[in-house]
Design an enzyme around this catalytic site. Structure first.
Site, PDB file in Angstrom:
ATOM      1  N   GLY A  78       6.037  -8.141   4.278  1.00  0.00           N
ATOM      2  CA  GLY A  78       6.117  -6.937   3.446  1.00  0.00           C
ATOM      3  C   GLY A  78       5.006  -5.968   3.849  1.00  0.00           C
ATOM      4  CB  SER A 120       5.667  -9.331   9.244  1.00  0.00           C
ATOM      5  OG  SER A 120       5.763  -7.937   9.233  1.00  0.00           O
ATOM      6  CG  ASP A 153       8.383  -7.457  16.357  1.00  0.00           C
ATOM      7  OD1 ASP A 153       8.751  -6.433  15.756  1.00  0.00           O
ATOM      8  OD2 ASP A 153       7.778  -8.392  15.805  1.00  0.00           O
TER       9      ASP A 153
END
Length: 313
Positions: free
Chosen positions: A43, A110, A264
């Site tokens: 997130g 992430s 990515d």
């Protein structure tokens, strides 16, 4: 190619008050006497789903999964007050002490990699090892790559046009989206949050998944993630004065496996490569045919192999 471990249910669940009006949802799975590992979701604000439990051998790991402040099953949902990187690091220590864990493995992808690295740099003696995926260093260039016109926008100009159409033209997009998401107009707030999440999910996988993207962007979880993410972006992710690469020496004695999709676009591989260069005790695996999403088969294979290896620490 390795896949996820079979579905499993928690043997223990907690709601842990951590201050500032926040309470964290925590679950324990697998072997209560196994290697402690904590799953740090992305997130910020994405929350952790049932698949988070399945990266680990349940016979060898005590699997700890929790939803960070303001998201998932933690309460209150979507709250950004008292929700900073400093708070999240303190929450990890509170969880560790509450669950009577001495040292643990951190597994983060992430934003979860950002949190894992920042925590390990503050508390290196509490960390047995790090398994990181899709490294996000939170540098200015990383933020600009994601929402600026000269980053991922150059690869996906049509998607970016849809993204920016949700707000009036502004130099600082994070401020523009924040004003909409946290403004008094509920319709505009939902539209801005959906546009943010739609942009991110469209570029997260190598093979597009339009059905998932549209469903997630309109969901409560997608709306919450967008709000919390935008809040963190406006604060430079809380990393001002504590840049991860500048403090890489604090990680020197911690073994790590860095799994990075070579394609990515959300978190380009140069971040993972720079971290590896600054951290000799890390292993970098650049995975061809994979982008950002942890659900992509080549990343699942590499991550499960990494957790099997670290079960022996």
């Amino acid at each position: 190619m390795r896949g996820l471990y079979p579905d499993l249910e928690p043997y223990q669940q907690h709601q842990l008050p951590v201050g500032g009006g926040h309470s964290l949802y925590i679950e324990e799975c697998g072997n209560p006497d196994g290697q402690p590992v904590v799953f740090l979701h992305g997130g910020p604000g994405a929350g952790a789903g049932p698949a988070a439990r399945r990266f680990f051998d349940p016979n060898r790991y005590r699997i700890l999964v929790f939803d960070q402040r303001g998201c998932g099953r933690s309460t209150p949902n979507g709250r950004v007050e008292h929700n900073t990187l400093t708070d999240l690091i303190a929450d990890l220590e509170t969880i560790r002490e509450h669950l009577c864990v001495d040292r643990w493995v951190l597994f983060g992808g992430s934003w979860g990699s950002t949190l894992a690295l920042a925590y390990a740099q503050d508390f290196p003696g509490r960390v047995k090892g790090l398994i990181l995926r899709g490294v996000f260093l939170g540098r200015r260039q990383d933020l600009e790559w994601f929402i600026g016109p000269d980053g991922a926008a150059r690869l996906f100009p049509d998607y970016y046009a849809d993204f920016t159409a949700a707000v009036a033209p502004r130099v600082d997009l994070a401020d523009a989206f924040f004003e909409r998401m946290f403004g008094d107009n509920e319709l505009q707030a939902r539209q801005a949050a959906s546009a943010w999440t739609y942009w991110e999910s469209r570029i997260a996988t190598l093979v597009p998944n339009p059905f998932f993207t549209k469903r997630f962007a309109a969901s409560k979880g997608g709306q919450t993630m967008a709000r919390i993410e935008c809040h963190y972006f406006r604060d430079a992710c809380g990393l001002s004065g504590r840049a991860i690469l500048d403090r890489a020496d604090r990680l020197a004695d911690i073994p790590s496996i860095i799994v990075q999709g070579r394609q990515d676009v959300v978190c380009p591989p140069d971040g993972a490569y720079a971290l590896h260069r600054a951290w000799p005790n890390s292993q970098l695996q650049l995975i061809p045919g994979a982008a950002h999403s942890a659900s992509e088969a080549p990343l699942v294979d590499a991550l499960v192999r990494a957790t099997d290896q670290f079960a022996r620490l």
